[in-house]
Enzyme design. Structure first.
Site, PDB file in Angstrom:
ATOM      1  N   ASP A  47     -16.159  -7.832   4.968  1.00 57.60           N
ATOM      2  CA  ASP A  47     -15.292  -7.248   3.939  1.00 57.60           C
ATOM      3  C   ASP A  47     -13.835  -7.608   4.213  1.00 57.60           C
ATOM      4  OD1 ASP A  47     -15.089  -4.720   1.812  1.00 57.60           O
ATOM      5  OD2 ASP A  47     -13.366  -4.883   3.156  1.00 57.60           O
ATOM      6  N   TYR A  52      -4.898  -8.221   2.653  1.00 53.70           N
ATOM      7  CA  TYR A  52      -5.003  -8.340   4.104  1.00 53.70           C
ATOM      8  C   TYR A  52      -4.400  -9.648   4.609  1.00 53.70           C
ATOM      9  CZ  TYR A  52      -8.665  -4.716   3.570  1.00 53.70           C
ATOM     10  OH  TYR A  52      -9.378  -3.594   3.253  1.00 53.70           O
ATOM     11  N   LYS A  81     -11.122  -8.222  -2.564  1.00 51.21           N
ATOM     12  CA  LYS A  81     -10.558  -7.254  -3.517  1.00 51.21           C
ATOM     13  C   LYS A  81      -9.298  -7.818  -4.156  1.00 51.21           C
ATOM     14  CE  LYS A  81     -11.870  -3.870   0.001  1.00 51.21           C
ATOM     15  NZ  LYS A  81     -11.691  -4.746   1.180  1.00 51.21           N
ATOM     16  N   HIS A 114      -8.833  -3.002  -6.000  1.00 50.28           N
ATOM     17  CA  HIS A 114      -8.471  -2.344  -4.739  1.00 50.28           C
ATOM     18  C   HIS A 114      -7.975  -0.906  -4.929  1.00 50.28           C
ATOM     19  CE1 HIS A 114      -7.264  -3.636  -0.407  1.00 50.28           C
ATOM     20  NE2 HIS A 114      -7.646  -2.380  -0.441  1.00 50.28           N
TER      21      HIS A 114
END
Length: 278
Positions: A47, A52, A81, A114
């Site tokens: 994931d 990120y 996401k 998200h």
């Protein structure tokens, strides 16, 4: 049940109950090695997310990890996401293509909105529906959606979300949300299952851990699974990645499950989905 065990989503896609998350793991060897450690040790779910800023490293790790493990892309479940800044029909489609290119993949197994940014998530959902119907994503879902967000989305959606990934741990059990999701064929998934380490010294869980000869983290992960919640604990250390997955050789009793459920305080370590500013 074992590390490769899956649950079947509402559209028939099978998703592993346990995966590895890479939140706050920066690009570089530590990230690549963590994902490769997970694949080598039997994990079949990874994931990540655009925000990120590590999709390229995850993609590298997937390619190298699959090659070394000797199995195919189809055996791995990959999630990313779309970030808040890209929540719009065209922007979401472009964001998806960017994530796919960074990961170096031909498709994603799961793509999530998200955060439920009001006034924007419906257009983003239409984009996910388009990508899904075009066969570019195996499953689509949301993250951090509360009941009223889901109700608003479902009202106009052609396709219901298959996943809702939310903050979920013994201090925030989200029972009403989980019941709503179950009623609507939406699988709940936990992020921050260990409350970013804040539960590791909890006496109730420590006592249960001692009984089984397990760590507090293992007890919480097992609690997630027995509550029917997919979970994606994060670690970059191989011994911890192995430990987090060593939860299939014991079962918590109904009484122990209740003791952990009773720790709920509706306490978050992350932002409130009804009051966030990013």
């Amino acid at each position: 049940m074992n590390l490769q065990s899956t649950t079947t989503l509402s559209n028939g896609v099978k998703m592993p109950w346990l995966g590895i998350g890479v939140f706050k793991v920066e690009e570089g060897p530590e990230l690549v090695n963590a994902v490769k450690f997970a694949i080598k040790n039997g994990y079949r779910s990874v994931d990540t997310a655009a925000i990120y800023e590590n999709e390229e490293g995850v993609g590298q790790a997937i390619r190298e990890g699959l090659a070394e493990a000797g199995f195919s892309r189809e055996e791995l479940f990959v999630t990313s996401k779309v970030w808040n800044a890209d929540l719009g029909y065209e922007a979401t489609i472009a964001a998806y293509e960017t994530s796919l290119a960074k990961l170096g993949l031909d498709y994603l197994d799961l793509y999530l909105i998200h955060w439920p940014v009001e006034g924007k998530f419906k257009d983003a959902w239409r984009a996910l529906e388009t990508l899904y119907k075009a066969g570019k994503i195996k499953a689509i879902g949301v993250s951090n959606f509360q009941i009223h967000h889901l109700e608003e989305l479902i009202k106009d959606a052609e396709i219901k979300p298959m996943i809702n990934q939310v903050e979920y741990h013994p201090r925030i059990t989200q029972k009403e949300l989980q019941a709503f999701c179950q009623d609507n064929g939406i699988q709940l998934e936990a992020w921050s299952p260990l409350m970013q380490g804040q539960l590791l010294d909890n006496q109730v869980i420590q006592e249960i851990a001692q009984k089984y000869g397990k760590s507090v983290a293992q007890i919480i992960i097992r609690w997630d699974l027995q509550n029917g919640v997919i979970t994606i604990p994060k670690s970059t250390k191989e011994h911890r990645i192995i430990e987090n997955a060593s939860v299939f050789d014991f079962e918590l009793s109904a009484e122990e499950m209740d003791l952990i459920n009773e720790l709920n305080q509706n306490l978050r370590v992350g932002p409130d989905p009804d009051n966030f500013d990013f």
